[in-house]
Motif scaffolding. Structure first.
Motif, PDB file in Angstrom:
ATOM      1  N   LEU A 158     -13.456  12.372   0.848  1.00  0.00           N
ATOM      2  CA  LEU A 158     -12.283  13.087   1.353  1.00  0.00           C
ATOM      3  C   LEU A 158     -11.061  12.839   0.464  1.00  0.00           C
ATOM      4  CD1 LEU A 158     -11.067  14.778   3.679  1.00  0.00           C
ATOM      5  CD2 LEU A 158     -10.604  12.636   4.854  1.00  0.00           C
ATOM      6  N   LYS A 217     -15.310   3.651   0.365  1.00  0.00           N
ATOM      7  CA  LYS A 217     -14.218   4.582   0.079  1.00  0.00           C
ATOM      8  C   LYS A 217     -13.350   4.053  -1.067  1.00  0.00           C
ATOM      9  CE  LYS A 217     -11.760   5.924   3.751  1.00  0.00           C
ATOM     10  NZ  LYS A 217     -11.343   6.024   5.186  1.00  0.00           N
ATOM     11  N   PRO A 220       0.665   5.975  -0.485  1.00  0.00           N
ATOM     12  CA  PRO A 220      -0.679   5.437  -0.716  1.00  0.00           C
ATOM     13  C   PRO A 220      -1.357   5.999  -1.969  1.00  0.00           C
ATOM     14  CG  PRO A 220      -0.414   5.972   1.597  1.00  0.00           C
ATOM     15  CD  PRO A 220       0.803   6.489   0.897  1.00  0.00           C
ATOM     16  N   ASN A 221      -1.010   7.223  -2.339  1.00  0.00           N
ATOM     17  CA  ASN A 221      -1.613   7.791  -3.549  1.00  0.00           C
ATOM     18  C   ASN A 221      -1.277   6.972  -4.777  1.00  0.00           C
ATOM     19  OD1 ASN A 221      -2.651   9.772  -2.043  1.00  0.00           O
ATOM     20  ND2 ASN A 221      -1.233  11.369  -2.701  1.00  0.00           N
ATOM     21  N   TYR A 270      -8.553  13.393  12.565  1.00  0.00           N
ATOM     22  CA  TYR A 270      -7.996  12.041  12.489  1.00  0.00           C
ATOM     23  C   TYR A 270      -6.981  12.027  11.340  1.00  0.00           C
ATOM     24  CZ  TYR A 270      -8.132   6.898  12.724  1.00  0.00           C
ATOM     25  OH  TYR A 270      -7.815   5.575  12.876  1.00  0.00           O
ATOM     26  N   SER A 286       2.482   8.483  11.306  1.00  0.00           N
ATOM     27  CA  SER A 286       1.686   7.808  10.281  1.00  0.00           C
ATOM     28  C   SER A 286       1.560   6.317  10.554  1.00  0.00           C
ATOM     29  CB  SER A 286       2.263   8.053   8.896  1.00  0.00           C
ATOM     30  OG  SER A 286       3.476   7.375   8.759  1.00  0.00           O
ATOM     31  N   LYS A 335       0.832   5.037  13.444  1.00  0.00           N
ATOM     32  CA  LYS A 335      -0.150   4.802  14.498  1.00  0.00           C
ATOM     33  C   LYS A 335      -1.502   4.389  13.911  1.00  0.00           C
ATOM     34  CE  LYS A 335      -2.763   7.207  17.915  1.00  0.00           C
ATOM     35  NZ  LYS A 335      -3.273   8.501  18.280  1.00  0.00           N
ATOM     36  N   ARG A 336      -2.144   3.413  14.543  1.00  0.00           N
ATOM     37  CA  ARG A 336      -3.415   2.982  13.996  1.00  0.00           C
ATOM     38  C   ARG A 336      -4.577   3.386  14.881  1.00  0.00           C
ATOM     39  NH1 ARG A 336      -1.844  -3.013  12.089  1.00  0.00           N
ATOM     40  NH2 ARG A 336      -0.670  -2.976  13.982  1.00  0.00           N
ATOM     41  N   HIS A 348      -8.693  -0.817   6.447  1.00  0.00           N
ATOM     42  CA  HIS A 348      -7.809  -0.982   7.597  1.00  0.00           C
ATOM     43  C   HIS A 348      -8.539  -1.667   8.736  1.00  0.00           C
ATOM     44  CE1 HIS A 348      -4.764   1.618   5.786  1.00  0.00           C
ATOM     45  NE2 HIS A 348      -5.794   2.239   5.270  1.00  0.00           N
ATOM     46  N   LYS A 398     -10.303   3.976   9.378  1.00  0.00           N
ATOM     47  CA  LYS A 398      -9.766   5.328   9.256  1.00  0.00           C
ATOM     48  C   LYS A 398     -10.893   6.264   8.834  1.00  0.00           C
ATOM     49  CE  LYS A 398      -5.230   3.776   9.109  1.00  0.00           C
ATOM     50  NZ  LYS A 398      -3.887   4.243   9.249  1.00  0.00           N
ATOM     51  N   LEU A 399     -11.752   6.503   9.765  1.00  0.00           N
ATOM     52  CA  LEU A 399     -12.914   7.343   9.484  1.00  0.00           C
ATOM     53  C   LEU A 399     -12.943   8.518  10.464  1.00  0.00           C
ATOM     54  CD1 LEU A 399     -15.559   4.495   9.082  1.00  0.00           C
ATOM     55  CD2 LEU A 399     -14.511   5.837   7.255  1.00  0.00           C
ATOM     56  N   VAL A 400     -13.290   9.685   9.931  1.00  0.00           N
ATOM     57  CA  VAL A 400     -13.409  10.863  10.784  1.00  0.00           C
ATOM     58  C   VAL A 400     -14.796  10.860  11.404  1.00  0.00           C
ATOM     59  CG1 VAL A 400     -13.290  13.376  10.874  1.00  0.00           C
ATOM     60  CG2 VAL A 400     -11.860  12.111   9.265  1.00  0.00           C
ATOM     61  N   GLN A 426      -4.522  10.198  10.543  1.00  0.00           N
ATOM     62  CA  GLN A 426      -4.229   8.923   9.871  1.00  0.00           C
ATOM     63  C   GLN A 426      -5.273   8.641   8.792  1.00  0.00           C
ATOM     64  OE1 GLN A 426      -4.028   9.293  13.210  1.00  0.00           O
ATOM     65  NE2 GLN A 426      -1.821   9.073  13.446  1.00  0.00           N
ATOM     66  N   ALA A 427      -6.524   9.035   9.070  1.00  0.00           N
ATOM     67  CA  ALA A 427      -7.567   8.853   8.061  1.00  0.00           C
ATOM     68  C   ALA A 427      -7.284   9.745   6.861  1.00  0.00           C
ATOM     69  CB  ALA A 427      -8.930   9.190   8.657  1.00  0.00           C
ATOM     70  N   ALA A 428      -6.920  10.984   7.139  1.00  0.00           N
ATOM     71  CA  ALA A 428      -6.623  11.906   6.046  1.00  0.00           C
ATOM     72  C   ALA A 428      -5.477  11.361   5.205  1.00  0.00           C
ATOM     73  CB  ALA A 428      -6.280  13.281   6.606  1.00  0.00           C
ATOM     74  N   GLU A 429      -4.451  10.873   5.894  1.00  0.00           N
ATOM     75  CA  GLU A 429      -3.294  10.359   5.166  1.00  0.00           C
ATOM     76  C   GLU A 429      -3.681   9.179   4.274  1.00  0.00           C
ATOM     77  OE1 GLU A 429      -0.475   7.928   7.121  1.00  0.00           O
ATOM     78  OE2 GLU A 429       1.230   8.889   6.156  1.00  0.00           O
ATOM     79  N   SER A 430      -4.534   8.308   4.820  1.00  0.00           N
ATOM     80  CA  SER A 430      -4.901   7.121   4.037  1.00  0.00           C
ATOM     81  C   SER A 430      -5.712   7.513   2.801  1.00  0.00           C
ATOM     82  CB  SER A 430      -5.694   6.133   4.902  1.00  0.00           C
ATOM     83  OG  SER A 430      -7.024   6.576   5.053  1.00  0.00           O
ATOM     84  N   HIS A 479      -8.283  -1.013  11.902  1.00  0.00           N
ATOM     85  CA  HIS A 479      -8.901   0.055  12.685  1.00  0.00           C
ATOM     86  C   HIS A 479      -9.353   1.090  11.674  1.00  0.00           C
ATOM     87  CE1 HIS A 479      -7.312  -1.689  16.364  1.00  0.00           C
ATOM     88  NE2 HIS A 479      -6.280  -2.005  15.623  1.00  0.00           N
ATOM     89  N   PHE A 537       0.810  -1.200   0.000  1.00  0.00           N
ATOM     90  CA  PHE A 537       0.000   0.000   0.000  1.00  0.00           C
ATOM     91  C   PHE A 537       0.859   1.273   0.000  1.00  0.00           C
ATOM     92  CE2 PHE A 537      -3.399   2.772   1.947  1.00  0.00           C
ATOM     93  CZ  PHE A 537      -4.252   2.680   0.875  1.00  0.00           C
ATOM     94  N   ILE A 591      -4.067  12.518   1.521  1.00  0.00           N
ATOM     95  CA  ILE A 591      -3.842  13.920   1.872  1.00  0.00           C
ATOM     96  C   ILE A 591      -2.506  14.045   2.593  1.00  0.00           C
ATOM     97  CG2 ILE A 591      -4.676  15.802   3.332  1.00  0.00           C
ATOM     98  CD1 ILE A 591      -7.524  14.584   2.796  1.00  0.00           C
TER      99      ILE A 591
END
Lengths: 508, 323, 367
Positions: free
Chosen positions: A102, A154, A73-74, B190, B320, B322-323, A85, A89-91, B192-196, A87, A51, B199
């Motif tokens: 996003l 997503k 990742p891009n 969050y 980055s 960290k989960r 993931h 990865k949601l805001v 880590q979410a943005a990074e994934s 865990h 990834f 961003i």
């Protein structure tokens, strides 16, 4: 095109550990390929490399037959690789749509985010793959299962063709697991290819086409799932014959040690978190509370140990009520506690081994007198326990807990708790994240505590462990105990049914 | 009563502008996830840059030469640039080096105060720098004639106040409506979410902190070029008041506007407590008005503590892995 | 050498020295920038700081001044360090110092008692007042989980107004509107024999208080079960609670003790270094305390040494300004101190650099 993804001879080293050692993995189009391994086998590292989160030290990645470099990742996204993931990865404060778009927001002519057309597209995709979501709901208000569907959406929103699922079922209820597995099958029918990272053999057997096994960073091999069985895969994963059964003698339960009556914990929601729970734990038995994560087991233990305060009911230890005592008083009354999260509750990671060993007894003689700590006595105790429980670490008593392996950290906790010879030993998921050797050690320790006449209260999510170790099993569902059964009289199916809310057959 | 409001409003509005723009700067930094207690220092740097620029421009002017709007704007521009550049020190420490954001912010405050005074003394020979002519107070043509409202909002005003309001509107628009805003907020909630989602969290946070520096610098510039009229090497806790405003306004742009006006009003009451007849008759100590905003912020914090308010990842260094 | 550098603790201990070195380098550049000789600059710094002239110290006045300046710095540094050790960021030392100083000044100006009673009384009052001022952020943190950084900042500014109110309404000086009256001789911490011994430097009882508190600080944190609990709470609240430590009580106590030490810094400053309290700025000692705690790695000895260093800079700077050929702005030393705190904050930068030197290869990204 034979393979959509080829990870060839990948090696990745972190200081002190080879996380991936010459690992090869090939994913055929429109198949589900499972990646199996114990905790720490290197599955996550391998996926992070695919990834773009880590760079391999050696090896080659091919996507659809072409050599590629994935540096972030891009780039993985551009190749159509998406990851769900473990865990999420949601805001939490954002809505479902906002989370999905996003980073790739559709804009209207004023350059603002066009939420409406985004929601329409999301609705369209969720229709196509059967992923029900409410696009305008905030993440914090929706269920875990729906959150996972958002995670999948997503990727689909970004037209991902290759989907990585990292331990996707760990947080789901059995119904949600069933639903997820059928969604995955639907996805491959519609042209996607899936990598499924897991350590659950049953799931692999149910959905995967192929399975690659990792063991301590090394690549063991790839098998066709239909040509193999769970036992064989387990052996590949562990590297030796796995005895699915723990050797133990028949339990000889004696007097009641812990007596829980009508214990209730009312939270902010209407339904109590713990609802009128009653049970006994006897000396000389291992009593297990089983259930799916989040059905009140954690809170139950917190009520017994005093970390939380009940709203109703009583807890008796050796005949006297303890439900209103402080944590320390309860500890002194005879409770030993191996907590669920050893980093959060079990250890002060920046303290040394000896300081951690002293954590429950530092204030008592001989470790201290008149409030002054006797460092010699602390060292003596620590050395003694390190020896007795075989805690291995770089600098012995002076090692910082943070720098030890998970298994040895857990041994240190067990040493501290067991050595105080409490009448009741509470162990919550004591083997989580440990390798097979450490798991066996801990099971033996629990059984030997039982055999020495202590009461053991075990909380576990793993049915194997429940059936192997426990003498009696209580199943919790939504804060209630569905039923209590003898482990020798039950099986995985019956427990599974109870864990999803149905009472024992013939009970109604 | 009305007369009292007419008297106090223009001052309160004038006082609000620097607090508001600084707080909005803080909002951008904190919504991106970086605590910025260096606002005070950034304001000081801004006030110095504004004052020294105007000083340099008007140094050789003859008495009576007019100060043009362009000179003022040049001063404010210098404030913005200086504040922005200085904030990069905080950004570098807290984003790139994972330093403790509170310590880094404290360092910014100490460094800013020392540097501004050092340069002032070095360049002009004095630690104080009077701005001979700053922004003029004007009645807005037309609007000031509106009954009541005109008297309150458009009489004896600084144009900078409206400039600040315009900036706040733009910030709100970008933050809540544009993709950039969504991404910035994601980094504060969050990362880590943005990074994934591809961003660049580091970059977004740099932008957030940089803008906070620009705006706090502007706040300092406005302060020195409007009612303060003199650079003294301090902004008397206004930067921290802006921080209080940000919290009291729950990190939301329009609420911050309300909070900063309220706090600005309190400050004005404090300075007028001994001269205004109406306030004198109340007999409350001037210190009370001044302390009230801080006290109310404490109360607000207790109320907020029940449910989470403010960016979730605020103050956390971004890792980055960290989960 | 490499083995030595690999030790985490060694690297931690080198970091403050590197930060100070950066501060000194900046100082050199600033002096060069003002077209002066840095060598002269440091010569005068030594002359002003410890009275070293032509290779010898002719009288003790400068040393006295150095110790006088170090007194509130030590206490402020201990106050910050104590909070750091227990996982709390007390950025309100300035405010607690003000309130402690105010309590002492009120007693020291409004009442006249026997010296043997009044001096202990002002000291105790200052400590208690500082602790009480810290009680508010402490209870907010312990009970409502409100972050103490913001609350202690707010308390600083409220303290400023409380002091202003008292000065304007109760303890105002007959001569100056913005100052309190002078502290009575029966309440001052200054004592005759120290005054004479250090040639008219105002060195006072405060230095003994600060050293005694430093000793208690070290003892409590390193030897007692109370200290063990406080540090455990600082490292990991959850594990501490699990082990039966009363976490909220300890947080409350820790922040109040820190505030108490800040209050003591207040009495030593306002009744020792000066003899009155004034309206206006927050004392900078609270923020210097952060620098000191960082440089001193939160240990008592380290804090004393760092305080002496900062005091040396502060006291010596006057001579630098007075004696150098070209004018040096007043802010030379504050600049250096600010640079030091910035580099302490970014210690990671050179810690990693040292580690790289030690291992001789690139650091991997382990999880």
């Amino acid at each position: 095109m034979d393979y959509v993804i080829e990870l060839l001879n990948i090696t990745k080293e972190f200081p002190g550990i080879k996380a991936n050692d010459n690992v090869t993995l090939k994913l055929r189009p429109q198949t589900i390929h499972a990646v199996l391994g114990e905790n720490g086998a290197g599955k996550s590292t391998l996926m992070s490399i695919l990834f773009g989160l880590y760079q391999p030290d050696a090896g080659q990645i091919r996507v659809r037959g072409k050599d590629v470099k994935i540096t972030n990742p891009n780039i993985a996204n551009d190749f159509g690789i998406g990851m769900v993931h473990q865990h999420f990865k949601l805001v939490e404060e954002f809505t479902v749509v906002e989370n999905i778009i996003l980073g790739l927001e559709p804009k209207n002519k004023y350059g603002t985010i066009d939420i409406k057309s985004a929601a329409e597209k999301v609705a369209e995709i969720s229709e196509k793959y059967g992923l029900r979501v409410d696009p305008y709901a905030k993440i914090k208000d929706i269920s875990v299962g729906m959150q996972q569907r958002v995670e999948i959406l997503k990727m689909l929103y970004r037209d991902a063709e290759i989907l990585i699922f990292d331990e996707p079922t760990a947080v789901l209820t059995p119904q949600e697991i069933e639903e997820l597995l059928s969604i995955m099958k639907g996805l491959i029918k519609k042209g996607k290819s899936i990598l499924l990272i897991t350590h659950k053999l049953a799931e692999i057997k149910q959905v995967a086409d192929e399975c690659s096994v990792l063991q301590k960073g090394r690549y063991i091999g790839t098998v066709k799932v239909e040509e193999t069985d769970e036992r064989q895969m387990a052996e590949m994963m562990v590297g030796r014959n796995v005895s699915f059964h723990v050797d133990k003698a028949e339990a000889k339960p004696k007097e009641v040690i812990l007596e829980v009556r009508n214990l209730t914990l009312q939270g902010n929601t209407k339904k109590p978190i713990i609802n009128d729970v009653s049970f006994d734990v006897h000396a000389g038995e291992i009593f297990c509370v089983a259930g799916i994560e989040g059905n009140g087991q954690t809170e139950l233990v917190e009520l017994i140990t005093g970390l939380k305060k009940q709203t109703g009911g009583t807890v008796k230890l050796l005949g006297s009520e303890i439900q209103n005592l402080s944590i320390r008083k309860r500890t002194e009354a005879g409770i030993g506690h191996i907590p669920e999260d050893r980093h959060k509750h079990g250890l002060v990671l920046d303290y040394t081994v000896e300081q951690n060993i002293a954590l429950q007894t530092y204030y008592k003689e001989p470790l201290s007198k008149y409030g002054i700590i006797n460092k010699k006595e602390v060292r003596k105790l620590s050395e003694e326990l390190i020896e007795r429980f075989d805690v291995r670490s770089g600098k012995g008593s002076e090692t910082t807990a943070r720098s030890m392996s998970g298994g040895n950290q857990q041994k240190a906790i067990i040493a501290r708790e067991v050595s105080r010879s409490p009448m009741l030993l509470i162990a919550v998921q004591p083997t989580r994240g440990l390798d097979v050797g450490a798991i066996e050690y801990i099971h033996k320790e629990l059984i030997s505590e039982r055999d020495s006449g202590k009461a053991v209260l075990l909380v576990s999510l793993e049915l194997d462990e429940v059936l192997d170790v426990a003498d009696r099993i209580a199943v919790m569902y939504e804060g209630e105990i569905m039923d209590t059964v003898l482990s020798k009289d039950t099986n995985e199916n019956e427990l599974g049914l109870m864990m999803t809310g149905s009472r024992k057959a013939g009970d109604k | 009563m009305l007369q009292f409001l007419y008297e106090i409003f223009p001052y309160a509005l004038a006082f609000t502008a620097p607090i508001l723009i600084t707080a909005i700067g803080g909002l951008l930094s904190e919504r991106s996830g970086v605590v910025n207690i260096g606002l005070e220092g950034l304001m000081i740097i801004g006030s110095f840059a504004g004052a020294i620029t105007l000083w340099a421009i008007t140094k050789n002017a003859q008495p009576g030469d007019p100060v043009t709007i362009w000179m003022i704007l040049a001063g404010l521009l210098a404030s913005v640039v200086a504040g922005g550049l200085f904030s990069l020190l905080h950004a570098y420490a807290s984003i790139s080096l994972n330093a403790n954001q509170i310590i880094s912010g404290t360092a910014i405050n100490m460094l800013a105060a020392a540097l501004a005074l050092f340069l002032s003394e070095l360049i002009t020979g004095s630690e104080r720098l009077a701005v001979v002519t700053g922004v003029a107070r004007v009645d807005v043509p037309g609007l000031s004639k509106i009954p009541f409202i005109g008297e309150l909002f458009f009489t004896k005003t600084y144009f900078t106040t409206y400039m600040v309001l315009a900036i706040v509107f733009v910030v709100w628009f970008v933050l809540m409506k544009k993709p950039f805003g969504l991404r910035l907020r994601a980094c504060g909630e969050y990362p880590q979410a943005a990074e994934s989602m591809g961003i660049n969290v580091i970059r977004m946070r740099y932008i957030g902190v940089f803008l906070s520096g620009c705006f706090a610098g502007l706040g300092g510039g406005i302060l020195v070029l409007t009612y303060n009229g003199e650079f003294t090497g301090a902004v008397n806790g206004l930067g921290f008041l802006a921080l209080a405003t940000l919290i009291f306004g729950q990190w939301k742009p329009w609420k911050v506007v309300g909070a900063s006006f309220f706090f600005g009003f309190m400050r004005t009451m404090s300075t007028m407590a001994r001269v205004n007849d109406g306030l004198k008759s109340l007999g409350l100590p001037q210190e009370l008005y001044k302390a009230l905003p801080y006290f109310l912020t404490l109360v607000a914090l207790v109320i907020f503590s029940k449910n989470t308010v403010g960016p979730k990842a605020l103050g956390e260094t971004f890792d980055s892995g960290k989960r | 050498m490499r083995e030595w550098l690999k030790n985490e603790k060694t690297v931690d201990r080198i970091a403050p020295f590197v930060a100070v070195l950066f501060g000194l380098i900046v100082g050199v550049f600033l002096i060069l920038f003002t077209k002066n000789s840095p060598i002269d600059g440091f010569k005068y710094l030594l002359q002003g700081g410890i009275g070293l002239k032509d290779g010898q110290i002719d009288n003790l006045q400068k040393i006295g001044k150095l110790l006088l300046e170090a007194t509130p710095l030590i206490l402020a540094g201990l106050a910050v360090g104590f909070s750091f050790r227990t996982g709390i960021f007390n950025i309100g030392v300035s405010g607690q110092m003000l309130i402690g100083g105010l309590a002492a000044t009120v007693i020291g100006t409004q009442f006249e008692m026997a010296r043997a009673i009044q001096v202990p009384l002002v000291i105790i009052a200052a400590g208690l007042a500082g602790a009480l001022w810290a009680f508010i952020p402490a209870i907010l943190k312990a009970k409502y989980k409100v972050n103490e950084v913001v609350t202690t900042i707010m308390m600083n500014y409220i303290a400023l107004e409380v002091v202003a109110y008292f000065i304007r309404n109760i303890i105002q000086s007959p001569h100056f509107d913005t100052e309190s009256a002078k502290v009575l001789p029966s309440a001052t911490l200054r004592i005759e024999w120290l005054y004479n011994m250090f040639d008219r430097a105002n060195l006072n009882i405060g230095i003994f208080i600060s050293l005694a508190i430093a000793a208690i600080y070290a003892f409590v944190l390193n030897k007692t079960t109370f200290g063990y609990e406080l540090k455990a709470v600082g490292h990991n609240k959850d594990a501490s609670e699990y082990a039966g430590i009363k976490v909220n009580t300890r947080i409350l106590q820790a922040l109040m003790i820190s505030g108490g030490m800040a209050g003591l810094a207040g009495v030593t400053f306002y009744l020792g270094n000066t003899d009155h309290i004034a309206i206006g700025q927050l004392p900078s000692y609270g923020f210097d305390g952060i620098v000191i705690a960082l440089l001193g790695l939160n240990s008592a000895i380290g804090i004393i040494l760092a305080s002496l260093l900062l005091a040396f800079f502060n006291v010596g700077s006057g001579a630098v300004k007075a004696n150098l050929v070209n004018n040096v702005p007043n802010q030379l030393v504050p600049m250096m101190i600010a640079v030091i705190i910035y580099f302490s904050a970014t210690a990671l930068l050179f810690k990693n650099f040292i580690k790289k030197l030690a291992t001789g290869k690139k650091k991997g990204g382990a999880k």
